[in-house]
Design a protein around this motif. Structure first.
Motif, PDB file in Angstrom:
ATOM      1  N   SER A   1       2.280  11.892 -11.436  1.00 19.54           N
ATOM      2  CA  SER A   1       1.628  10.777 -10.735  1.00 19.54           C
ATOM      3  C   SER A   1       2.228  10.523  -9.351  1.00 19.54           C
ATOM      4  CB  SER A   1       1.709   9.500 -11.578  1.00 19.54           C
ATOM      5  OG  SER A   1       3.052   9.088 -11.714  1.00 19.54           O
ATOM      6  N   CYS A   2       3.369  11.135  -9.064  1.00 23.49           N
ATOM      7  CA  CYS A   2       4.010  10.995  -7.755  1.00 23.49           C
ATOM      8  C   CYS A   2       3.350  11.871  -6.696  1.00 23.49           C
ATOM      9  CB  CYS A   2       5.484  11.394  -7.843  1.00 23.49           C
ATOM     10  SG  CYS A   2       6.496  10.299  -8.848  1.00 23.49           S
TER      11      CYS A   2
ATOM     12  N   MET B   1       0.823  -1.179   0.000  1.00 26.41           N
ATOM     13  CA  MET B   1       0.000   0.000   0.000  1.00 26.41           C
ATOM     14  C   MET B   1       0.875   1.254   0.000  1.00 26.41           C
ATOM     15  SD  MET B   1      -2.968   0.865   2.702  1.00 26.41           S
ATOM     16  CE  MET B   1      -2.952   2.488   3.365  1.00 26.41           C
ATOM     17  N   ILE B   2       0.524   2.183  -0.847  1.00 29.57           N
ATOM     18  CA  ILE B   2       1.295   3.417  -0.946  1.00 29.57           C
ATOM     19  C   ILE B   2       0.929   4.342   0.211  1.00 29.57           C
ATOM     20  CG2 ILE B   2       1.672   5.489  -2.317  1.00 29.57           C
ATOM     21  CD1 ILE B   2       1.493   3.840  -4.796  1.00 29.57           C
ATOM     22  N   VAL B   3       1.939   4.902   0.833  1.00 32.94           N
ATOM     23  CA  VAL B   3       1.762   5.811   1.957  1.00 32.94           C
ATOM     24  C   VAL B   3       1.626   7.239   1.411  1.00 32.94           C
ATOM     25  CG1 VAL B   3       2.834   6.689   4.063  1.00 32.94           C
ATOM     26  CG2 VAL B   3       3.129   4.289   3.422  1.00 32.94           C
ATOM     27  N   ARG B   4       0.596   7.937   1.889  1.00 30.84           N
ATOM     28  CA  ARG B   4       0.354   9.320   1.478  1.00 30.84           C
ATOM     29  C   ARG B   4       1.003  10.250   2.492  1.00 30.84           C
ATOM     30  NH1 ARG B   4      -4.889  10.207   2.320  1.00 30.84           N
ATOM     31  NH2 ARG B   4      -5.064  11.994   0.914  1.00 30.84           N
TER      32      ARG B   4
ATOM     33  N   GLU C   1      10.441   7.921  -5.723  1.00 27.93           N
ATOM     34  CA  GLU C   1      10.842   7.365  -7.027  1.00 27.93           C
ATOM     35  C   GLU C   1      10.476   5.884  -7.148  1.00 27.93           C
ATOM     36  OE1 GLU C   1      15.045   8.067  -7.409  1.00 27.93           O
ATOM     37  OE2 GLU C   1      14.791  10.238  -7.154  1.00 27.93           O
ATOM     38  N   ASN C   2      10.526   5.158  -6.047  1.00 28.08           N
ATOM     39  CA  ASN C   2      10.224   3.725  -6.042  1.00 28.08           C
ATOM     40  C   ASN C   2       8.728   3.432  -5.889  1.00 28.08           C
ATOM     41  OD1 ASN C   2      12.945   3.133  -6.291  1.00 28.08           O
ATOM     42  ND2 ASN C   2      13.257   2.918  -4.097  1.00 28.08           N
ATOM     43  N   ASN C   3       7.914   4.489  -5.957  1.00 32.26           N
ATOM     44  CA  ASN C   3       6.450   4.354  -5.836  1.00 32.26           C
ATOM     45  C   ASN C   3       6.012   3.738  -4.517  1.00 32.26           C
ATOM     46  OD1 ASN C   3       5.819   5.451  -8.447  1.00 32.26           O
ATOM     47  ND2 ASN C   3       6.614   3.533  -9.297  1.00 32.26           N
ATOM     48  N   GLU C   4       6.777   3.982  -3.452  1.00 33.01           N
ATOM     49  CA  GLU C   4       6.402   3.513  -2.116  1.00 33.01           C
ATOM     50  C   GLU C   4       5.556   4.548  -1.389  1.00 33.01           C
ATOM     51  OE1 GLU C   4      10.032   2.607  -0.069  1.00 33.01           O
ATOM     52  OE2 GLU C   4      10.775   1.405  -1.732  1.00 33.01           O
TER      53      GLU C   4
END
Length: 154
Positions: free
Chosen positions: A65-66, A1-4, A32-35
């Protein structure tokens, strides 16, 4: 899950600061790593207009998109004023309060800052969260980038 992660201006400037660059750049590596996704507000964009050119241009080096773009709302202005009225910080910290309010209202997983005087400060965090709870909002996690770095499992 991506952290906001809601970022304030100190994070963008910290990328180039000798004292903060290593940890800040490691946080940007997670971007950059989409984490993680950085939540970027109109308040941040306005503050960056006063920054040196390299700081102003940093976020533009990353794909849109980042980022999750957050607009300033009347609700955020009202909540920010409550922080000041409850003496969490003084009137000169209005933009800091707007950052906290926006991160709270838009439910960031964390607000990240290098501002230890007005934001990443236990007394202030307790104050912001006390106001949040008193007004029906959730608590907000407020951290320095160092606390969001990934560590290998032992």
């Amino acid at each position: 899950m991506i952290v906001r992660i809601y970022i304030d201006t100190s994070i963008v400037g910290g990328y180039f600061d000798d004292e903060f660059s290593a940890d800040t750049q490691a946080l940007f590596k997670r971007l950059e790593n989409n984490e993680v996704v950085f939540m970027v507000s109109t308040v941040l964009r306005q503050e960056l207009q006063k920054a040196p050119e390299n700081v102003q241009e940093l976020l533009g080096k990353y794909d849109a998109s980042c980022f999750e773009y957050i607009e300033l709302t009347e609700e955020a202005v009202e909540l920010a004023n409550k922080y000041i009225n409850e003496n969490v910080v003084g009137k000169t910290s209005g933009d800091d309060c707007l950052h906290i309010a926006l991160a709270t209202i838009f439910k960031a997983d964390a607000l990240v800052s290098w501002n230890f005087k007005h934001i990443v400060n236990l007394e202030r965090i307790k104050g912001y969260n006390g106001v949040n709870l008193k007004n029906g909002y959730s608590v907000i996690e407020i951290r320095s980038p160092k606390e969001l770095l990934k560590h290998d499992k032992e």
